[in-house]
Design a protein around this motif. Sequence first.
Motif, PDB file in Angstrom:
ATOM      1  N   ARG A  24     -11.724 -35.906  -7.418  1.00  0.00           N
ATOM      2  CA  ARG A  24     -11.557 -35.039  -5.897  1.00  0.00           C
ATOM      3  C   ARG A  24     -11.038 -36.239  -5.084  1.00  0.00           C
ATOM      4  O   ARG A  24     -11.471 -37.241  -4.642  1.00  0.00           O
ATOM      5  N   PRO A  25      -9.968 -35.895  -4.415  1.00  0.00           N
ATOM      6  CA  PRO A  25      -9.193 -36.692  -3.509  1.00  0.00           C
ATOM      7  C   PRO A  25     -10.064 -36.743  -2.045  1.00  0.00           C
ATOM      8  O   PRO A  25     -10.263 -35.522  -1.476  1.00  0.00           O
ATOM      9  N   PRO A  26     -10.323 -37.859  -1.768  1.00  0.00           N
ATOM     10  CA  PRO A  26     -11.262 -37.929  -0.429  1.00  0.00           C
ATOM     11  C   PRO A  26     -10.453 -37.533   0.771  1.00  0.00           C
ATOM     12  O   PRO A  26     -11.208 -36.996   1.773  1.00  0.00           O
ATOM     13  N   VAL A  27      -9.311 -37.572   0.714  1.00  0.00           N
ATOM     14  CA  VAL A  27      -8.597 -37.228   2.058  1.00  0.00           C
ATOM     15  C   VAL A  27      -8.472 -35.803   2.135  1.00  0.00           C
ATOM     16  O   VAL A  27      -8.856 -35.115   3.320  1.00  0.00           O
ATOM     17  N   VAL A  28      -8.647 -34.835   1.270  1.00  0.00           N
ATOM     18  CA  VAL A  28      -8.433 -33.415   1.357  1.00  0.00           C
ATOM     19  C   VAL A  28      -9.972 -33.188   1.590  1.00  0.00           C
ATOM     20  O   VAL A  28     -10.027 -31.997   2.619  1.00  0.00           O
ATOM     21  N   GLY A  29     -10.894 -33.708   1.142  1.00  0.00           N
ATOM     22  CA  GLY A  29     -12.501 -33.453   1.450  1.00  0.00           C
ATOM     23  C   GLY A  29     -12.585 -33.644   3.054  1.00  0.00           C
ATOM     24  O   GLY A  29     -13.299 -32.802   3.764  1.00  0.00           O
ATOM     25  N   LEU A  96     -10.253 -23.225  -0.457  1.00  0.00           N
ATOM     26  CA  LEU A  96      -9.879 -24.561  -0.435  1.00  0.00           C
ATOM     27  C   LEU A  96     -11.000 -25.638  -0.889  1.00  0.00           C
ATOM     28  O   LEU A  96     -10.582 -26.464  -1.902  1.00  0.00           O
ATOM     29  N   ALA A  97     -11.864 -25.445  -0.330  1.00  0.00           N
ATOM     30  CA  ALA A  97     -13.105 -26.116  -0.869  1.00  0.00           C
ATOM     31  C   ALA A  97     -13.535 -26.102  -2.274  1.00  0.00           C
ATOM     32  O   ALA A  97     -13.849 -27.168  -2.867  1.00  0.00           O
ATOM     33  N   LEU A 113      -4.531 -21.014  -5.328  1.00  0.00           N
ATOM     34  CA  LEU A 113      -4.083 -21.844  -4.409  1.00  0.00           C
ATOM     35  C   LEU A 113      -2.540 -21.339  -3.824  1.00  0.00           C
ATOM     36  O   LEU A 113      -2.545 -21.537  -2.637  1.00  0.00           O
ATOM     37  N   MET A 114      -1.867 -21.035  -4.536  1.00  0.00           N
ATOM     38  CA  MET A 114      -0.395 -20.344  -4.154  1.00  0.00           C
ATOM     39  C   MET A 114      -0.569 -19.311  -3.023  1.00  0.00           C
ATOM     40  O   MET A 114       0.018 -19.285  -2.121  1.00  0.00           O
ATOM     41  N   TRP A 115      -1.425 -18.552  -3.092  1.00  0.00           N
ATOM     42  CA  TRP A 115      -1.706 -17.329  -2.282  1.00  0.00           C
ATOM     43  C   TRP A 115      -2.275 -17.636  -1.078  1.00  0.00           C
ATOM     44  O   TRP A 115      -2.226 -17.281   0.138  1.00  0.00           O
ATOM     45  N   GLY A 165      -4.373 -27.858   1.796  1.00  0.00           N
ATOM     46  CA  GLY A 165      -3.801 -27.128   0.736  1.00  0.00           C
ATOM     47  C   GLY A 165      -2.358 -27.572   0.076  1.00  0.00           C
ATOM     48  O   GLY A 165      -2.262 -27.441  -0.971  1.00  0.00           O
ATOM     49  N   GLU A 166      -1.603 -28.317   1.089  1.00  0.00           N
ATOM     50  CA  GLU A 166      -0.210 -28.803   0.548  1.00  0.00           C
ATOM     51  C   GLU A 166      -0.502 -29.975  -0.348  1.00  0.00           C
ATOM     52  O   GLU A 166      -0.106 -30.206  -1.327  1.00  0.00           O
TER      53      GLU A 166
END
Length: 335
Positions: A24-29, A96-97, A113-115, A165-166
Amino acid sequence: MSDLRSPSMSHAAALDSVAHSYRRPPVVGMMLALSLCLNILALILPFVVMDAAGSDPLIYGLLGSVQMLLDSQMVVLAGLVVVFSVIFPFAKLATLAWLWWRGVTTERRHSVLMWVEKLGKWSLFDVFLVAIMIGLTNDQWLISSASLPGLTCFMGAVILGMLAGERLTMLAGHPSAPVKTTAPRSGLSLSLLMVIGALLAAVFVLPFIQIDDWRLSNRAYSLITLIPALWQNDSPLLAVCMGTFVIAVPLVLWLFVVFTVIACWNRQPPAVFMSLQEILKRWSMLSVFALSLGVFLAEGHRFLGTQPLSGVWALGICLSLIMIVQLFLKRYFSG
């Protein structure tokens, strides 16, 4: 047949590899957590202040504005605000979460995710609606308005959610483009793109709305003149948001598509070109602004008397042609 199957097989293999190595990428979280906090603040803090001569200033929050719209019998507009600005932002963050926690490790999750990414920009519908209202009240004697911290929090929440999301999309990878068997008709594509370029220029400079109200100066506004009006009306972040997503990104997207067609004349563009186009499309918000403008023209007369001008028709024709060209390019660039 092997050529047609290999892209999906390679993408499935890529997803399987991601599933085994996913962390899990921490930046996204952190971006999702901050976006959630800003969304909650946007529900609490005031969005906009309206100050009319002879009455006390009226301060509206997001939920308060919904109630005000319902009281004014603007049910359609109230419903759109609830869907785009209240329900969808939290639903998007929840999705997203979940994808961040579980990983985009299957085709189905990649599709979800794309939608979510494609629909994310529509949360700014209410922001552009407020921008139109604030711009129209700039430098008027009897009425004024300005954005407040709640609107800034909401813009930040939407943009952070889109960035998260990106990042997930980058980590998940993209399906390889299928091999083309027929060369794209680049000449027709380029001709249509030149027409779109001319229409974009018209959309930016032609006035799209004019005040038609005995209480106010009957000024006309184009996209180019609306942005400095927002800046002068103590809403600089709103002006930057409009200038970036409604003018700059659509223009960059058009230039990039033109470059792609010319650079890849009658041959398949590299996958990175198509990926960049998809990213720019997700951040190009001319269509979102068009919806906000249409709703304002339909129901905004309860606040201010306005009438549509030639820029509205240029915008409608431009967006219609963009949809046609996108379908055309998808047909001839994706096999």
